[in-house]
Design an enzyme around this catalytic site. Sequence first.
Site, PDB file in Angstrom:
ATOM      1  N   CYS B 107       0.891  -1.164   0.000  1.00 55.44           N
ATOM      2  CA  CYS B 107       0.000   0.000   0.000  1.00 55.44           C
ATOM      3  C   CYS B 107       0.917   1.198   0.000  1.00 55.44           C
ATOM      4  O   CYS B 107       1.481   1.550   1.036  1.00 55.44           O
ATOM      5  CB  CYS B 107      -0.902   0.017   1.234  1.00 55.44           C
ATOM      6  SG  CYS B 107      -1.835   1.562   1.358  1.00 55.44           S
ATOM      7  N   CYS B 110      -0.218   4.295   2.230  1.00 59.87           N
ATOM      8  CA  CYS B 110      -0.474   4.208   3.665  1.00 59.87           C
ATOM      9  C   CYS B 110      -0.128   2.823   4.185  1.00 59.87           C
ATOM     10  O   CYS B 110       1.031   2.433   4.231  1.00 59.87           O
ATOM     11  CB  CYS B 110      -1.941   4.554   3.927  1.00 59.87           C
ATOM     12  SG  CYS B 110      -2.357   4.552   5.669  1.00 59.87           S
ATOM     13  N   SER B 111      -1.136   2.060   4.520  1.00 61.73           N
ATOM     14  CA  SER B 111      -0.899   0.801   5.210  1.00 61.73           C
ATOM     15  C   SER B 111      -2.071  -0.140   5.031  1.00 61.73           C
ATOM     16  O   SER B 111      -2.306  -0.989   5.880  1.00 61.73           O
ATOM     17  CB  SER B 111      -0.704   1.092   6.689  1.00 61.73           C
ATOM     18  OG  SER B 111      -1.788   1.876   7.148  1.00 61.73           O
ATOM     19  N   CYS B 112      -2.828   0.037   3.957  1.00 66.81           N
ATOM     20  CA  CYS B 112      -4.025  -0.769   3.765  1.00 66.81           C
ATOM     21  C   CYS B 112      -3.656  -2.252   3.719  1.00 66.81           C
ATOM     22  O   CYS B 112      -2.722  -2.646   3.028  1.00 66.81           O
ATOM     23  CB  CYS B 112      -4.734  -0.367   2.477  1.00 66.81           C
ATOM     24  SG  CYS B 112      -5.279   1.344   2.546  1.00 66.81           S
TER      25      CYS B 112
END
Lengths: 104, 204
Positions: B107, B110-112
């Site tokens: 991702c 971000c950090s999905c």
Amino acid sequence: MNGIHDVGGKHGFGPVLVEQNEPYFHEEWEGRMLSMMIACFAAGIYNVDQFRHPIEKMDPRHYLMSSYYEKWLCTVEQNCIDAGIVTREEVDARHAQLMKGKAA
Amino acid sequence: MKHDNHSHANVLIPEVGLRVKALESLLAEKKAIDPAALDLIIETFETQMGPKNGAKVVAKAWTDPKYRKWLLEDGTAAIKSLGYIGIQGENMVALENTPSVHNVVVCTLCSCYPWPTLGLPPVWFKSAPYRARVVIEPRSVLKEFGLDVADDVEVRVWDSTAELRYLVIPVRPAGTENLNEQELAALVTRDSMIRTGVAQSPSH
């Protein structure tokens, strides 16, 4: 927004550092932050886009230096302020009070 | 949090854990959240979520051709049928690795990450170096993870979004023909489902 969060393809970040047997949370407050984020989401204080927005507006230096859960604090705090639930002054005052208590 | 003072030392929030506590106590006082519910959420993450869920999806796909087909066609429904749905895993796409295609998930923004099937992402997944590099030099990054992808294998990098998450179905290891679903699930590692690692062989 093409802010600092948009790091895909950028050079210069160095190797990917992998921690072996990484714990779920490194510090207790990270777990509190995770659950507070979910509780506020469940309470309808923000949606996913509203959650992302303050993170993408963070100061680039702060964004790069801060941990994942510090970023979450920034956005949950901002969203709670925007929703009129708390004020920055209240959070500042409580934070100062807790820091003073710890130092005492 | 606003930072009017941009001197280097003041970039990070001081005593960040105490600020989290400050916000939590205020939200609780104003009845916006219930502190007991927070305890329950942490417990749920620690006991019910995590890569063991994703491993069951993979093992089922390895042993049940009908399920595998469904999973590849409609990941959300097939994963939901096993009960692994919820926040940060609302819409799922399963990607199948083959001897000629190697999928890897990131991702960049971000950090999905698919929480119901894989739990919370490790720090490296959320780190700037992984997010920056895996999209332009995936083979080098995979090599650092100890995974040498042959030149004739196509590498596909999938960038997750807030709405859509991926689960990689690793190649079923050789020598596992006689294992049942449960035994197979034990071989599926977290990293094999983001595809920065491999499913273990039975000898491990």
